[in-house]
Design a protein around this motif. Structure first.
Motif, PDB file in Angstrom:
ATOM      1  N   LYS A  13       0.832  -1.206   0.000  1.00  0.00           N
ATOM      2  CA  LYS A  13       0.000   0.000   0.000  1.00  0.00           C
ATOM      3  C   LYS A  13       0.862   1.250   0.000  1.00  0.00           C
ATOM      4  O   LYS A  13       0.579   2.213  -0.716  1.00  0.00           O
ATOM      5  CB  LYS A  13      -0.926   0.018   1.223  1.00  0.00           C
ATOM      6  CG  LYS A  13      -2.117  -0.889   1.116  1.00  0.00           C
ATOM      7  CD  LYS A  13      -2.991  -0.759   2.350  1.00  0.00           C
ATOM      8  CE  LYS A  13      -4.187  -1.662   2.309  1.00  0.00           C
ATOM      9  NZ  LYS A  13      -5.021  -1.546   3.517  1.00  0.00           N
ATOM     10  N   ASP A  14       1.917   1.248   0.804  1.00  0.00           N
ATOM     11  CA  ASP A  14       2.823   2.397   0.844  1.00  0.00           C
ATOM     12  C   ASP A  14       3.502   2.604  -0.512  1.00  0.00           C
ATOM     13  O   ASP A  14       3.638   3.739  -0.975  1.00  0.00           O
ATOM     14  CB  ASP A  14       3.885   2.212   1.932  1.00  0.00           C
ATOM     15  CG  ASP A  14       3.304   2.279   3.339  1.00  0.00           C
ATOM     16  OD1 ASP A  14       2.158   2.770   3.489  1.00  0.00           O
ATOM     17  OD2 ASP A  14       3.996   1.853   4.285  1.00  0.00           O
ATOM     18  N   ALA A  15       3.923   1.513  -1.146  1.00  0.00           N
ATOM     19  CA  ALA A  15       4.580   1.616  -2.452  1.00  0.00           C
ATOM     20  C   ALA A  15       3.620   2.169  -3.499  1.00  0.00           C
ATOM     21  O   ALA A  15       3.992   3.026  -4.302  1.00  0.00           O
ATOM     22  CB  ALA A  15       5.110   0.250  -2.883  1.00  0.00           C
ATOM     23  N   VAL A  16       2.387   1.706  -3.482  1.00  0.00           N
ATOM     24  CA  VAL A  16       1.391   2.185  -4.436  1.00  0.00           C
ATOM     25  C   VAL A  16       1.093   3.661  -4.192  1.00  0.00           C
ATOM     26  O   VAL A  16       0.994   4.452  -5.140  1.00  0.00           O
ATOM     27  CB  VAL A  16       0.106   1.334  -4.367  1.00  0.00           C
ATOM     28  CG1 VAL A  16      -1.039   1.982  -5.113  1.00  0.00           C
ATOM     29  CG2 VAL A  16       0.373  -0.058  -4.915  1.00  0.00           C
ATOM     30  N   GLY A  52       3.093   5.879  -2.860  1.00  0.00           N
ATOM     31  CA  GLY A  52       4.262   6.635  -3.302  1.00  0.00           C
ATOM     32  C   GLY A  52       4.317   6.751  -4.819  1.00  0.00           C
ATOM     33  O   GLY A  52       4.624   7.816  -5.368  1.00  0.00           O
ATOM     34  N   THR A  53       4.004   5.670  -5.517  1.00  0.00           N
ATOM     35  CA  THR A  53       4.006   5.687  -6.975  1.00  0.00           C
ATOM     36  C   THR A  53       2.916   6.612  -7.508  1.00  0.00           C
ATOM     37  O   THR A  53       3.133   7.369  -8.457  1.00  0.00           O
ATOM     38  CB  THR A  53       3.806   4.260  -7.520  1.00  0.00           C
ATOM     39  OG1 THR A  53       4.841   3.425  -7.009  1.00  0.00           O
ATOM     40  CG2 THR A  53       3.836   4.236  -9.028  1.00  0.00           C
ATOM     41  N   ALA A  54       1.743   6.558  -6.886  1.00  0.00           N
ATOM     42  CA  ALA A  54       0.644   7.432  -7.312  1.00  0.00           C
ATOM     43  C   ALA A  54       1.004   8.896  -7.098  1.00  0.00           C
ATOM     44  O   ALA A  54       0.726   9.745  -7.954  1.00  0.00           O
ATOM     45  CB  ALA A  54      -0.629   7.072  -6.561  1.00  0.00           C
ATOM     46  N   ALA A  56       4.032  10.180  -7.029  1.00  0.00           N
ATOM     47  CA  ALA A  56       5.068  10.526  -8.010  1.00  0.00           C
ATOM     48  C   ALA A  56       4.455  10.735  -9.388  1.00  0.00           C
ATOM     49  O   ALA A  56       4.833  11.665 -10.109  1.00  0.00           O
ATOM     50  CB  ALA A  56       6.138   9.430  -8.052  1.00  0.00           C
ATOM     51  N   ALA A  57       3.499   9.890  -9.760  1.00  0.00           N
ATOM     52  CA  ALA A  57       2.832  10.042 -11.060  1.00  0.00           C
ATOM     53  C   ALA A  57       2.031  11.337 -11.105  1.00  0.00           C
ATOM     54  O   ALA A  57       2.021  12.036 -12.128  1.00  0.00           O
ATOM     55  CB  ALA A  57       1.930   8.844 -11.322  1.00  0.00           C
ATOM     56  N   GLN A  58       1.388  11.659 -10.011  1.00  0.00           N
ATOM     57  CA  GLN A  58       0.612  12.899  -9.960  1.00  0.00           C
ATOM     58  C   GLN A  58       1.550  14.109 -10.073  1.00  0.00           C
ATOM     59  O   GLN A  58       1.250  15.068 -10.786  1.00  0.00           O
ATOM     60  CB  GLN A  58      -0.191  12.969  -8.664  1.00  0.00           C
ATOM     61  CG  GLN A  58      -1.150  14.131  -8.604  1.00  0.00           C
ATOM     62  CD  GLN A  58      -1.998  14.108  -7.343  1.00  0.00           C
ATOM     63  OE1 GLN A  58      -1.722  13.359  -6.414  1.00  0.00           O
ATOM     64  NE2 GLN A  58      -3.030  14.930  -7.316  1.00  0.00           N
ATOM     65  N   ASP A  59       2.677  14.072  -9.389  1.00  0.00           N
ATOM     66  CA  ASP A  59       3.660  15.160  -9.489  1.00  0.00           C
ATOM     67  C   ASP A  59       4.197  15.284 -10.908  1.00  0.00           C
ATOM     68  O   ASP A  59       4.351  16.397 -11.437  1.00  0.00           O
ATOM     69  CB  ASP A  59       4.813  14.941  -8.506  1.00  0.00           C
ATOM     70  CG  ASP A  59       4.395  15.113  -7.053  1.00  0.00           C
ATOM     71  OD1 ASP A  59       3.309  15.689  -6.804  1.00  0.00           O
ATOM     72  OD2 ASP A  59       5.164  14.666  -6.171  1.00  0.00           O
TER      73      ASP A  59
END
Length: 107
Positions: free
Chosen positions: A66-69, A71-73, A75-78
Protein backbone atom coordinates in the motif's frame (compact mmCIF):
# COMPACT_ATOMS: atom_id res chain seq x y z
CA UNK A 1 -21.70 -42.45 0.52
CA UNK A 2 -23.99 -45.40 0.72
CA UNK A 3 -26.12 -46.15 3.74
CA UNK A 4 -24.04 -49.23 4.54
CA UNK A 5 -20.78 -47.24 4.56
CA UNK A 6 -22.42 -44.53 6.64
CA UNK A 7 -23.58 -47.15 9.12
CA UNK A 8 -20.03 -48.52 9.48
CA UNK A 9 -18.74 -44.97 9.90
CA UNK A 10 -21.19 -44.21 12.70
CA UNK A 11 -20.49 -47.59 14.32
CA UNK A 12 -16.74 -46.85 14.22
CA UNK A 13 -17.20 -43.48 15.89
CA UNK A 14 -19.46 -44.94 18.57
CA UNK A 15 -16.99 -47.78 19.14
CA UNK A 16 -14.16 -45.27 19.50
CA UNK A 17 -16.09 -43.39 22.16
CA UNK A 18 -16.85 -46.59 24.07
CA UNK A 19 -13.20 -47.71 23.97
CA UNK A 20 -12.00 -44.25 25.06
CA UNK A 21 -14.48 -44.27 27.95
CA UNK A 22 -13.33 -47.70 29.11
CA UNK A 23 -9.64 -46.76 28.78
CA UNK A 24 -10.28 -43.55 30.71
CA UNK A 25 -11.63 -45.54 33.69
CA UNK A 26 -8.28 -47.28 34.21
CA UNK A 27 -5.68 -45.00 35.91
CA UNK A 28 -3.01 -45.93 33.35
CA UNK A 29 -5.44 -45.35 30.50
CA UNK A 30 -6.46 -42.05 32.05
CA UNK A 31 -2.80 -41.01 32.16
CA UNK A 32 -2.32 -42.10 28.54
CA UNK A 33 -5.34 -40.12 27.38
CA UNK A 34 -4.15 -37.11 29.37
CA UNK A 35 -0.78 -37.28 27.60
CA UNK A 36 -2.48 -37.58 24.23
CA UNK A 37 -4.70 -34.62 25.08
CA UNK A 38 -1.67 -32.56 26.17
CA UNK A 39 0.17 -33.36 22.94
CA UNK A 40 -2.87 -32.44 20.88
CA UNK A 41 -3.15 -29.18 22.81
CA UNK A 42 0.54 -28.46 22.26
CA UNK A 43 0.16 -29.17 18.54
CA UNK A 44 -2.85 -26.89 18.18
CA UNK A 45 -1.04 -24.14 20.11
CA UNK A 46 1.95 -24.41 17.75
CA UNK A 47 -0.31 -24.35 14.72
CA UNK A 48 -2.10 -21.29 16.08
CA UNK A 49 1.19 -19.50 16.72
CA UNK A 50 2.44 -20.34 13.22
CA UNK A 51 -0.84 -19.08 11.74
CA UNK A 52 -0.61 -15.81 13.65
CA UNK A 53 3.04 -15.37 12.56
CA UNK A 54 2.09 -15.88 8.91
CA UNK A 55 -0.84 -13.52 9.27
CA UNK A 56 1.45 -10.84 10.73
CA UNK A 57 3.86 -11.28 7.82
CA UNK A 58 1.03 -10.92 5.30
CA UNK A 59 -0.25 -7.82 7.06
CA UNK A 60 3.25 -6.33 6.87
CA UNK A 61 3.56 -7.16 3.17
CA UNK A 62 0.17 -5.64 2.41
CA UNK A 63 1.10 -2.47 4.31
CA UNK A 64 4.38 -2.21 2.37
CA UNK A 65 2.52 -2.70 -0.92
CA UNK A 66 0.00 0.00 0.00
CA UNK A 67 2.82 2.40 0.84
CA UNK A 68 4.58 1.62 -2.45
CA UNK A 69 1.39 2.19 -4.44
CA UNK A 70 0.70 5.44 -2.61
CA UNK A 71 4.26 6.64 -3.30
CA UNK A 72 4.01 5.69 -6.98
CA UNK A 73 0.64 7.43 -7.31
CA UNK A 74 2.03 10.60 -5.71
CA UNK A 75 5.07 10.53 -8.01
CA UNK A 76 2.83 10.04 -11.06
CA UNK A 77 0.61 12.90 -9.96
CA UNK A 78 3.66 15.16 -9.49
CA UNK A 79 5.02 14.17 -12.91
CA UNK A 80 1.66 14.89 -14.56
CA UNK A 81 1.46 18.26 -12.83
CA UNK A 82 5.00 19.13 -13.96
CA UNK A 83 4.20 18.03 -17.53
CA UNK A 84 1.02 20.13 -17.54
CA UNK A 85 2.95 23.19 -16.32
CA UNK A 86 5.70 22.65 -18.93
CA UNK A 87 3.10 22.24 -21.68
CA UNK A 88 1.32 25.44 -20.60
CA UNK A 89 4.64 27.31 -20.55
CA UNK A 90 5.57 25.96 -23.99
CA UNK A 91 2.13 26.93 -25.35
CA UNK A 92 2.50 30.45 -23.94
CA UNK A 93 5.95 30.80 -25.53
CA UNK A 94 4.61 29.51 -28.85
CA UNK A 95 1.73 31.99 -28.70
CA UNK A 96 4.17 34.84 -27.99
CA UNK A 97 6.37 33.72 -30.87
CA UNK A 98 3.36 33.56 -33.18
CA UNK A 99 2.34 37.09 -32.10
CA UNK A 100 5.88 38.34 -32.80
CA UNK A 101 5.91 36.72 -36.23
CA UNK A 102 2.46 38.12 -37.02
CA UNK A 103 3.50 41.58 -35.81
CA UNK A 104 6.67 41.44 -37.93
CA UNK A 105 4.76 40.36 -41.03
CA UNK A 106 2.11 43.07 -40.64
CA UNK A 107 4.70 45.86 -40.23
Amino acid sequence: MTVKKFGWFVLGIAGGFVVAHLVNKDPRGHELLSQVDARIGEFTDRMGDAYRDQEAQFVGLVAEAKDAVAGTAAAAQDAASDARASAAEAAAKAADAAKNVTATLTD
